[in-house]
Design an enzyme around this catalytic site. Structure first.
Site, PDB file in Angstrom:
ATOM      1  N   LYS A  39       0.822  -1.204   0.000  1.00 60.11           N
ATOM      2  CA  LYS A  39       0.000   0.000   0.000  1.00 60.11           C
ATOM      3  C   LYS A  39       0.867   1.270   0.000  1.00 60.11           C
ATOM      4  O   LYS A  39       0.582   2.224  -0.721  1.00 60.11           O
ATOM      5  CB  LYS A  39      -0.951  -0.004   1.198  1.00 60.11           C
ATOM      6  CG  LYS A  39      -1.975  -1.117   1.081  1.00 60.11           C
ATOM      7  CD  LYS A  39      -3.013  -1.083   2.150  1.00 60.11           C
ATOM      8  CE  LYS A  39      -3.825  -2.371   2.156  1.00 60.11           C
ATOM      9  NZ  LYS A  39      -4.484  -2.682   0.883  1.00 60.11           N
ATOM     10  N   THR A 213     -14.091   6.187   0.947  1.00 58.97           N
ATOM     11  CA  THR A 213     -14.163   5.761  -0.460  1.00 58.97           C
ATOM     12  C   THR A 213     -15.152   4.601  -0.556  1.00 58.97           C
ATOM     13  O   THR A 213     -15.083   3.646   0.219  1.00 58.97           O
ATOM     14  CB  THR A 213     -12.776   5.359  -0.981  1.00 58.97           C
ATOM     15  OG1 THR A 213     -12.212   4.369  -0.119  1.00 58.97           O
ATOM     16  CG2 THR A 213     -11.830   6.547  -1.028  1.00 58.97           C
ATOM     17  N   GLY A 215     -16.011   2.774  -3.524  1.00 65.59           N
ATOM     18  CA  GLY A 215     -15.915   2.027  -4.772  1.00 65.59           C
ATOM     19  C   GLY A 215     -16.735   2.663  -5.872  1.00 65.59           C
ATOM     20  O   GLY A 215     -16.634   3.874  -6.118  1.00 65.59           O
ATOM     21  N   GLY A 218     -18.571   6.030  -5.427  1.00 62.43           N
ATOM     22  CA  GLY A 218     -17.891   7.312  -5.274  1.00 62.43           C
ATOM     23  C   GLY A 218     -17.296   7.534  -3.902  1.00 62.43           C
ATOM     24  O   GLY A 218     -16.858   6.595  -3.236  1.00 62.43           O
ATOM     25  N   ASP A 245      -5.188   2.908  -3.001  1.00 61.39           N
ATOM     26  CA  ASP A 245      -3.831   3.476  -2.914  1.00 61.39           C
ATOM     27  C   ASP A 245      -3.686   4.645  -3.889  1.00 61.39           C
ATOM     28  O   ASP A 245      -3.078   5.672  -3.559  1.00 61.39           O
ATOM     29  CB  ASP A 245      -2.781   2.410  -3.244  1.00 61.39           C
ATOM     30  CG  ASP A 245      -2.885   1.209  -2.320  1.00 61.39           C
ATOM     31  OD1 ASP A 245      -3.376   1.381  -1.188  1.00 61.39           O
ATOM     32  OD2 ASP A 245      -2.483   0.105  -2.730  1.00 61.39           O
ATOM     33  N   GLY A 278      -3.315  -5.293 -12.031  1.00 63.10           N
ATOM     34  CA  GLY A 278      -2.164  -4.966 -11.185  1.00 63.10           C
ATOM     35  C   GLY A 278      -2.391  -3.650 -10.481  1.00 63.10           C
ATOM     36  O   GLY A 278      -3.148  -2.788 -10.949  1.00 63.10           O
TER      37      GLY A 278
HETATM   38  O1  RIB Z   1      -3.836  -2.070  -1.806  1.00 65.20           O
HETATM   39  C1  RIB Z   1      -3.311  -3.046  -2.660  1.00 65.20           C
HETATM   40  C2  RIB Z   1      -2.081  -3.628  -2.057  1.00 65.20           C
HETATM   41  O2  RIB Z   1      -2.417  -4.294  -0.860  1.00 65.20           O
HETATM   42  C3  RIB Z   1      -1.402  -4.677  -2.906  1.00 65.20           C
HETATM   43  O3  RIB Z   1      -0.467  -4.156  -3.802  1.00 65.20           O
HETATM   44  C4  RIB Z   1      -0.804  -5.610  -1.871  1.00 65.20           C
HETATM   45  O4  RIB Z   1       0.584  -5.592  -1.848  1.00 65.20           O
HETATM   46  C5  RIB Z   1      -1.399  -5.179  -0.541  1.00 65.20           C
HETATM   47  O5  RIB Z   1      -0.512  -4.460   0.194  1.00 65.20           O
END
Ligand code: RIB
Length: 297
Positions: A39, A213, A215, A218, A245, A278
């Site tokens: 994160k 947040t 999703g 909104g 993130d 990803g």
């Molecule tokens: O928020 C997504 C992240 O949570 C991923 O990349 C994983 O590593 C976890 O930390």
């Protein structure tokens, strides 16, 4: 903006499957990839791509994954001089299960949980140089509490992203400039039932510093004792990993804007992030974000 991220670095082992396995069940997956995550590191990349000057305080193991993740962060123009190499622990890893456009994640903290208050103390110059400090919860809680104290002491903005959810001391929740849970994390923070009325709870919550947040629904937040909403941008969802993130990194990067505008841009950045597989592949650079907003109707 000068953004300091104190948080985790992981390597993500991403498995795609049509059905999530039940306990005791074996299912076939269709795809496997090793990607960068964590994160903290994801938030750092999101902020850097949007033009912020970003540095990190974090920890990796003395292994290939740690070297690879640090190199990738450097290539993203992130100051990695505050990344410690810890002995006898591996770099953090996450097993990410993708299914039906949603995910479930198991994180093994490794070096992330070996980060100490003393490590952060030694990087005080980074705290003093920052405009905004952003912490999530894949590192020891005492590190986050210390960072929050330091932010308050030196007049820095502090964003607390309470993910993964855990019980938190009131002083942390009250002293953060903003707390940014998702819906599930907000409910866990307040021990609310699954069907609780979040809007009423937030309205009556004495803390005025929550940005929730939600999703595809909104973002919900409170300003001057009134609920405010930011609609989500409609996009083709491929993988929601890292959306939160991206939102948090973008919020830090746009901290000099009004709150409404910062949340608008951060919501747009998070929308773009879910259009690729990803945690980081969909995170936009500033030009892409601007084009997306201009073209979005
Ligand atoms: O928020 C997504 C992240 O949570 C991923 O990349 C994983 O590593 C976890 O930390």
């Amino acid at each position: 903006m000068k953004v300091l991220i104190i948080g985790s670095i992981n390597t993500d082992f991403v498995v795609t499957t049509n059905v999530m396995p039940q306990i005791g069940e074996t299912v076939f997956g269709s795809d496997f990839e090793i990607l960068s995550g964590g994160k903290g590191a994801n938030q750092a990349v999101a902020a850097a791509r949007l033009g912020a000057e970003v540095s990190m305080i974090a920890a990796v193991g003395d292994d290939e994954m740690g070297r690879r993740e640090t190199k990738i962060l450097k290539q993203e123009n992130i100051d990695t001089t505050g990344i410690y190499i810890k002995n006898k622990v591996s770099t953090g890893v996450a097993v990410v299960n993708l299914s039906q456009n949603d995910n479930s994640i198991i994180v093994v903290g490794g070096a992330n949980v070996a980060l100490s208050v003393d490590d952060i103390r030694q990087q005080q110059a980074k705290i003093l140089a920052a405009d905004v400090i952003l912490c999530s919860l894949e590192i020891p809680l005492e590190c986050v509490v210390y960072a929050c104290h330091q932010a308050r002491k030196y007049g820095k903005h502090f964003i607390l992203n309470p993910a993964p959810a855990q019980d938190l001391p009131d002083e942390l929740l009250l002293n953060a400039t903003f707390v940014t849970p998702n819906l599930i994390e907000y409910k866990q923070l307040y021990n609310l039932q699954a069907d609780a009325d979040i809007q009423t709870h937030l309205l009556n919550n004495s803390n005025d510093n929550y940005i929730i947040t939600c999703g595809k629904n909104g973002v919900l937040y409170k300003q001057n004792n009134q609920l405010q909403y930011q609609n989500a941008f409609k996009v083709n969802v491929v993988d929601t990993t890292g959306a939160g993130d991206t939102f948090n990194g973008a919020l830090a990067a746009f901290f000099d804007l009004s709150l409404k505008d910062a949340i608008y841009y951060a919501t747009a950045a998070a929308a773009l992030s879910v259009t690729h597989k990803g945690a980081r592949n969909g995170m936009p650079f500033i030009e892409k974000l601007k084009n997306f907003i201009n073209e979005y109707q």
